[in-house]
Design an enzyme around this catalytic site. Structure first.
Site, PDB file in Angstrom:
ATOM      1  N   LEU A   1       0.828  -1.207   0.000  1.00  0.00           N
ATOM      2  CA  LEU A   1       0.000   0.000   0.000  1.00  0.00           C
ATOM      3  C   LEU A   1       0.863   1.258   0.000  1.00  0.00           C
ATOM      4  O   LEU A   1       0.511   2.262  -0.635  1.00  0.00           O
ATOM      5  CB  LEU A   1      -0.925  -0.008   1.230  1.00  0.00           C
ATOM      6  CG  LEU A   1      -1.839  -1.237   1.362  1.00  0.00           C
ATOM      7  CD1 LEU A   1      -2.694  -1.132   2.621  1.00  0.00           C
ATOM      8  CD2 LEU A   1      -2.738  -1.383   0.129  1.00  0.00           C
TER       9      LEU A   1
ATOM     10  N   SER B   1      -5.864   0.647  10.497  1.00  0.00           N
ATOM     11  CA  SER B   1      -6.578  -0.468   9.862  1.00  0.00           C
ATOM     12  C   SER B   1      -8.004  -0.451  10.381  1.00  0.00           C
ATOM     13  O   SER B   1      -8.258   0.017  11.497  1.00  0.00           O
ATOM     14  CB  SER B   1      -5.927  -1.798  10.254  1.00  0.00           C
ATOM     15  OG  SER B   1      -6.742  -2.878   9.850  1.00  0.00           O
TER      16      SER B   1
ATOM     17  N   TYR C   1      -2.296  -7.293  16.902  1.00  0.00           N
ATOM     18  CA  TYR C   1      -2.367  -6.437  15.706  1.00  0.00           C
ATOM     19  C   TYR C   1      -3.542  -5.463  15.839  1.00  0.00           C
ATOM     20  O   TYR C   1      -3.389  -4.254  15.651  1.00  0.00           O
ATOM     21  CB  TYR C   1      -2.535  -7.297  14.443  1.00  0.00           C
ATOM     22  CG  TYR C   1      -2.701  -6.482  13.169  1.00  0.00           C
ATOM     23  CD1 TYR C   1      -1.595  -5.961  12.508  1.00  0.00           C
ATOM     24  CD2 TYR C   1      -3.963  -6.223  12.631  1.00  0.00           C
ATOM     25  CE1 TYR C   1      -1.742  -5.197  11.346  1.00  0.00           C
ATOM     26  CE2 TYR C   1      -4.120  -5.470  11.469  1.00  0.00           C
ATOM     27  CZ  TYR C   1      -3.003  -4.961  10.824  1.00  0.00           C
ATOM     28  OH  TYR C   1      -3.151  -4.209   9.680  1.00  0.00           O
TER      29      TYR C   1
ATOM     30  N   LYS D   1      -3.436  -1.325  16.109  1.00  0.00           N
ATOM     31  CA  LYS D   1      -4.054  -0.402  15.155  1.00  0.00           C
ATOM     32  C   LYS D   1      -5.067   0.526  15.833  1.00  0.00           C
ATOM     33  O   LYS D   1      -5.223   1.685  15.430  1.00  0.00           O
ATOM     34  CB  LYS D   1      -4.698  -1.190  14.011  1.00  0.00           C
ATOM     35  CG  LYS D   1      -3.660  -1.913  13.130  1.00  0.00           C
ATOM     36  CD  LYS D   1      -2.649  -0.951  12.524  1.00  0.00           C
ATOM     37  CE  LYS D   1      -1.704  -1.620  11.532  1.00  0.00           C
ATOM     38  NZ  LYS D   1      -0.825  -0.670  10.844  1.00  0.00           N
TER      39      LYS D   1
ATOM     40  N   THR E   1      -2.587  -7.326  -0.918  1.00  0.00           N
ATOM     41  CA  THR E   1      -1.145  -7.024  -0.969  1.00  0.00           C
ATOM     42  C   THR E   1      -0.420  -8.268  -0.467  1.00  0.00           C
ATOM     43  O   THR E   1      -1.050  -9.240  -0.052  1.00  0.00           O
ATOM     44  CB  THR E   1      -0.775  -5.850  -0.043  1.00  0.00           C
ATOM     45  OG1 THR E   1      -0.997  -6.255   1.314  1.00  0.00           O
ATOM     46  CG2 THR E   1      -1.575  -4.593  -0.327  1.00  0.00           C
TER      47      THR E   1
HETATM   48  N1  LIG Z   1      -3.143  -5.237   3.227  1.00  0.00           N
HETATM   49  C1  LIG Z   1      -4.194  -5.075   4.004  1.00  0.00           C
HETATM   50  O1  LIG Z   1      -5.238  -5.725   3.840  1.00  0.00           O
HETATM   51  C2  LIG Z   1      -4.165  -4.063   5.115  1.00  0.00           C
HETATM   52  C3  LIG Z   1      -5.364  -3.783   5.770  1.00  0.00           C
HETATM   53  C4  LIG Z   1      -5.376  -2.845   6.783  1.00  0.00           C
HETATM   54  C5  LIG Z   1      -4.205  -2.195   7.142  1.00  0.00           C
HETATM   55  N2  LIG Z   1      -3.047  -2.504   6.492  1.00  0.00           N
HETATM   56  C6  LIG Z   1      -1.857  -1.780   6.917  1.00  0.00           C
HETATM   57  O2  LIG Z   1      -1.289  -1.136   5.798  1.00  0.00           O
HETATM   58  C7  LIG Z   1       0.128  -1.035   5.982  1.00  0.00           C
HETATM   59  C8  LIG Z   1       0.823  -1.586   4.752  1.00  0.00           C
HETATM   60  O3  LIG Z   1       0.451  -2.931   4.578  1.00  0.00           O
HETATM   61  P1  LIG Z   1       0.742  -3.697   3.224  1.00  0.00           P
HETATM   62  O4  LIG Z   1      -0.409  -4.578   2.968  1.00  0.00           O
HETATM   63  O5  LIG Z   1       1.196  -2.750   2.195  1.00  0.00           O
HETATM   64  O6  LIG Z   1       1.968  -4.625   3.701  1.00  0.00           O
HETATM   65  P2  LIG Z   1       3.178  -5.236   2.844  1.00  0.00           P
HETATM   66  O7  LIG Z   1       3.679  -6.374   3.666  1.00  0.00           O
HETATM   67  O8  LIG Z   1       2.773  -5.471   1.430  1.00  0.00           O
HETATM   68  O9  LIG Z   1       4.241  -4.049   2.868  1.00  0.00           O
HETATM   69  C9  LIG Z   1       4.752  -3.586   4.079  1.00  0.00           C
HETATM   70  C10 LIG Z   1       6.064  -2.863   3.843  1.00  0.00           C
HETATM   71  O10 LIG Z   1       6.549  -2.419   5.116  1.00  0.00           O
HETATM   72  C11 LIG Z   1       7.933  -2.744   5.217  1.00  0.00           C
HETATM   73  N3  LIG Z   1       8.295  -2.881   6.619  1.00  0.00           N
HETATM   74  C12 LIG Z   1       7.987  -3.882   7.479  1.00  0.00           C
HETATM   75  N4  LIG Z   1       8.548  -3.656   8.674  1.00  0.00           N
HETATM   76  C13 LIG Z   1       9.237  -2.495   8.559  1.00  0.00           C
HETATM   77  C14 LIG Z   1      10.041  -1.735   9.448  1.00  0.00           C
HETATM   78  N5  LIG Z   1      10.274  -2.150  10.710  1.00  0.00           N
HETATM   79  N6  LIG Z   1      10.578  -0.579   9.015  1.00  0.00           N
HETATM   80  C15 LIG Z   1      10.363  -0.158   7.737  1.00  0.00           C
HETATM   81  N7  LIG Z   1       9.636  -0.837   6.844  1.00  0.00           N
HETATM   82  C16 LIG Z   1       9.077  -1.986   7.257  1.00  0.00           C
HETATM   83  C17 LIG Z   1       8.099  -4.049   4.441  1.00  0.00           C
HETATM   84  O11 LIG Z   1       9.446  -4.260   4.071  1.00  0.00           O
HETATM   85  C18 LIG Z   1       7.164  -3.783   3.260  1.00  0.00           C
HETATM   86  O12 LIG Z   1       7.833  -3.123   2.208  1.00  0.00           O
HETATM   87  C19 LIG Z   1       0.452  -1.787   7.270  1.00  0.00           C
HETATM   88  O13 LIG Z   1       0.567  -0.866   8.329  1.00  0.00           O
HETATM   89  C20 LIG Z   1      -0.763  -2.678   7.466  1.00  0.00           C
HETATM   90  O14 LIG Z   1      -0.968  -3.020   8.812  1.00  0.00           O
HETATM   91  C21 LIG Z   1      -2.993  -3.417   5.479  1.00  0.00           C
END
Ligand SMILES: NC(=O)c1ccc[n+]([C@@H]2O[C@H](COP(=O)([O-])OP(=O)(O)OC[C@H]3O[C@@H](n4cnc5c(N)ncnc54)[C@H](O)[C@@H]3O)[C@@H](O)[C@H]2O)c1
Length: 266
Positions: free
Chosen positions: A15, A152, A167, A171, A202
């Site tokens: 994202l 989230s 988690y 959030k 993702t």
């Molecule tokens: N995908 C979903 O359905 C969803 C839903 C609600 C919230 N979110 C939130 O959206 C955000 C992004 O999620 P996503 O789906 O893109 O995840 P993803 O796993 O596709 O990408 C996450 C990115 O964060 C980086 N990362 C992880 N730990 C890190 C750290 N300590 N320091 C710096 N970078 C770090 C990873 O290397 C990766 O590039 C997160 O906070 C997640 O909780 C995602």
């Protein structure tokens, strides 16, 4: 977003990467992609530059400067150093999105303390470090900044059927952290909002939904509970991210914008 300097953590993929590209599509010309690995952050910056040139022919001559910077959001010294690097390169920070985050699914009664602390360090403490270090630069420069903490819908509801109490709690805390910072900084030119996605496709969710037949059932269960009947595409977040980052939301601070296909309604 014209001329805004944007920083997005966790933007090597997922994202964060899509939101970073949305800022460029909306006119931002200076972007820092922060992620755990320097190689991945740099590769994502190069890839975004190529994507922009292919899709928009270089923007009709607009200068685009995208940099990849190593940053572990769970390490405050790393966050401070990364923000300093970005500030030195671009001269200011206008928009900062904290998208770095992790999720794990274990039943609460067997959830290990070490894993729980690891998750809180990234999701919650990382949000504070990123907001704090970005805000210091915004205050020092006296610019109108926008900070977006990616929370989230799990901060508002309890997901079913997968168990993920830490988690969800992290959030909920991120959402409230955004409100608290928003109130503290409201008269100092820095807005803070949280952006709460629902189930989005993702790598974070694909590891759960595409690696087993249980995962496939999980996706079906999530889609059945989503009034719009599908998981979100990362692109579905672009409008919300640009709204919160840009002056279109100049009177909006301390709010949580949920983008979930209606999941939280029933
Ligand atoms: N995908 C979903 O359905 C969803 C839903 C609600 C919230 N979110 C939130 O959206 C955000 C992004 O999620 P996503 O789906 O893109 O995840 P993803 O796993 O596709 O990408 C996450 C990115 O964060 C980086 N990362 C992880 N730990 C890190 C750290 N300590 N320091 C710096 N970078 C770090 C990873 O290397 C990766 O590039 C997160 O906070 C997640 O909780 C995602």
């Amino acid at each position: 977003m014209d001329d805004k300097v944007c920083v997005v953590t966790g933007a090597a993929m997922g994202l964060g990467n899509v939101m970073a590209r949305a800022f460029i599509e909306s006119g931002a010309s200076k972007l820092a992609i922060l992620d755990l690995s320097a190689e991945k952050a740099t590769a994502a910056a190069d890839e975004a530059q190529r994507w922009f040139e292919d899709a928009y022919g270089g923007g009709g001559g607009a200068e685009l400067d995208i940099v990849g910077v190593q940053c572990d959001v769970a390490d405050e010294a790393s966050v401070a150093a990364a923000m300093d690097d970005v500030h030195k390169r671009f001269g200011r920070i206008d928009v900062c999105v904290n998208s770095a985050g992790v999720v794990e699914n274990f039943p609460a009664e067997t959830y290990s303390t070490a894993r729980m602390k690891w998750l809180y360090d990234i999701n919650l403490n990382g949000s504070m470090y990123v907001a704090r270090e970005a805000a210091k630069h915004m205050f020092a420069d006296g610019n109108q900044g926008s900070i977006i903490l990616v929370a989230s819908m799990s901060g508002s509801i309890v997901n079913l059927p997968q168990p993920q109490a830490p988690y969800n709690a992290s959030k909920a805390a991120v959402k409230h952290l955004a409100s608290c910072l928003a109130v503290e900084w409201a008269t100092r030119g820095v807005r803070v909002n949280s952006l709460s996605p629902g189930y989005m496709l993702t790598s974070l969710t694909r590891v759960m939904t595409e690696t087993s037949s249980e995962g496939k059932k999980l996706r079906e269960a999530w889609e059945a509970k989503t009034p719009m009947g599908r998981m979100g595409e990362p692109d579905d977040l672009k409008g919300a991210a640009v709204y919160l980052a840009s002056d279109a939301s100049r009177f909006t601070t301390g709010t949580d914008l949920i983008v979930d296909g209606g999941y939280c309604c029933p």
